[in-house]
Design an enzyme around this catalytic site. Structure first.
Site, mmCIF file in Angstrom:
data_model
loop_
_atom_site.group_PDB
_atom_site.id
_atom_site.type_symbol
_atom_site.label_atom_id
_atom_site.label_comp_id
_atom_site.label_asym_id
_atom_site.label_seq_id
_atom_site.Cartn_x
_atom_site.Cartn_y
_atom_site.Cartn_z
ATOM 1 N N HIS A 99 -22.598 0.260 -12.408
ATOM 2 C CA HIS A 99 -23.590 1.381 -11.673
ATOM 3 C C HIS A 99 -24.936 0.746 -11.627
ATOM 4 O O HIS A 99 -25.262 -0.139 -12.739
ATOM 5 C CB HIS A 99 -23.491 2.208 -13.020
ATOM 6 C CG HIS A 99 -24.455 3.482 -12.811
ATOM 7 N ND1 HIS A 99 -25.448 3.726 -13.706
ATOM 8 C CD2 HIS A 99 -24.961 4.317 -11.896
ATOM 9 C CE1 HIS A 99 -26.068 4.732 -13.472
ATOM 10 N NE2 HIS A 99 -25.938 5.053 -12.337
ATOM 11 N N HIS A 132 -35.505 1.897 -8.982
ATOM 12 C CA HIS A 132 -34.826 2.833 -9.748
ATOM 13 C C HIS A 132 -35.679 4.386 -9.573
ATOM 14 O O HIS A 132 -36.780 4.272 -10.085
ATOM 15 C CB HIS A 132 -34.959 2.542 -11.117
ATOM 16 C CG HIS A 132 -33.815 3.153 -12.010
ATOM 17 N ND1 HIS A 132 -33.502 2.722 -13.027
ATOM 18 C CD2 HIS A 132 -33.304 4.444 -11.790
ATOM 19 C CE1 HIS A 132 -32.448 3.636 -13.588
ATOM 20 N NE2 HIS A 132 -32.437 4.544 -12.721
#
Ligand SMILES: *[C@@H]1O[C@H](CO)[C@@H](O)[C@H](O)[C@H]1NC(C)=O
Length: 292
Positions: free
Chosen positions: A45, A88
């Site tokens: 992930h 992110h």
């Protein structure tokens, strides 16, 4: 003349088969005849976010993830200064470099490992055009490995790993939102093919296997992705739990949730996403779920 050639031909053929068999498909000959839709794979992930920051989810690079035997890489992309960057949530929070630099080592690895089927799941929250993604895949040379089905596949219509390897189309690319196969045939819409269980769990027992996305969809005909990564909450901010990773990624923790899923959906997960994938023993769990 012919008599002496035939044994040579047979020997060459046997040697060829022997090599392919020894190499197997994704590390095991028993997987070669399995359909892509009938294999369980663990994956990393947020695979582009490598390091010790709270915004980072992995400790090893995508190449090292592939080297340890996982074949599934999930990664976030964002639009930034006219390019596609691995960020992110936002590029101000964490910018882990360009999509090009993320993909290039994967291309190198696939060149060196011809019997491996790799799956990429890219997120596209900023609705970047798929043609911009395709330009990067092409620049890196990964487009030549990309698998494009001629139409939407049912579970049973997926090819076997061996046939994907034989065809040289052994990179499967999914995108969560804004895929458009009429523009780029190999960037497949994730939720046409999958459902996912909830993510950002803070319960270390992973007590559920509910269908979270796509909302209100049927599980029938879809492969599924289990989000088996643990967060902890500090004042409502979720942070990946690195200290718990060995336990979260242990065989018992992964199999316990997979069992729950099997009970609920009648088949084991296709993909299991993990943080800190080099911790614990996810490959043993993967082999177990594949009955290897
Ligand atoms: C593959 O098929 C077997 C036999 O039907 C089933 O038990 C298993 O759950 C399937 N695995 C996946 C990942 O679909």
């Amino acid at each position: 003349m012919l008599g002496s050639l035939i044994p040579i031909a047979v020997a060459v053929l046997a040697a060829g088969l022997g090599t392919a068999e020894a190499a197997g498909c994704n590390g095991n000959p028993a997987l070669c005849s399995r359909k892509y839709s009938n294999v369980t794979q663990v994956g990393a992930h947020d695979s582009a976010f490598v390091g010790e920051l709270p915004t980072e989810n992995q400790l090893v690079s995508a190449t090292d993830v592939l080297n340890m035997g996982a074949r599934f890489l999930q990664a976030q992309t964002h639009s930034w200064e006219g390019g596609i960057e691995m960020c992110h949530t936002s590029c101000l929070e964490l910018d882990a470099g360009s999509l090009h630099d993320y993909l290039a080592p994967i291309k190198t690895w696939m060149d060196a490992n011809p019997n491996e089927v790799v799956t990429l799941l890219l997120t596209n929250q900023d609705a970047i055009s798929v043609s911009d993604f395709a330009a990067v895949f092409q620049a890196v040379g990964l487009d030549k490995y990309a698998y494009s089905p001629s139409s939407t596949l049912t579970l049973d219509q997926w090819p076997t790993l061996q046939s994907m390897i034989n065809a040289g189309t052994r990179l499967v690319v999914f995108m969560d939102y804004h895929a458009d196969t009429s523009q780029v045939s190999y960037i497949l819409d994730e939720f046409t093919y999958f459902f996912e269980t909830p993510y950002d769990t803070t319960d270390a027992s992973f007590p559920e296997c509910t269908l979270d996305r796509p909302a209100n969809a049927s599980p029938d005909g879809r492969m599924y992705i289990v989000n088996h990564f643990l967060d902890y909450s500090i004042l409502g901010i979720l942070i990946p739990d690195e200290l718990a990773a060995s336990t979260t990624n242990s065989v018992s923790s992964i199999l316990a949730q997979a069992d729950l899923c099997l009970g609920k959906w009648g088949r084991v997960p296709n993909f299991i996403l993990l943080d800190y994938i080099n911790k614990g023993d996810p490959i043993t769990a993967q082999n177990d779920l594949n009955n290897l």
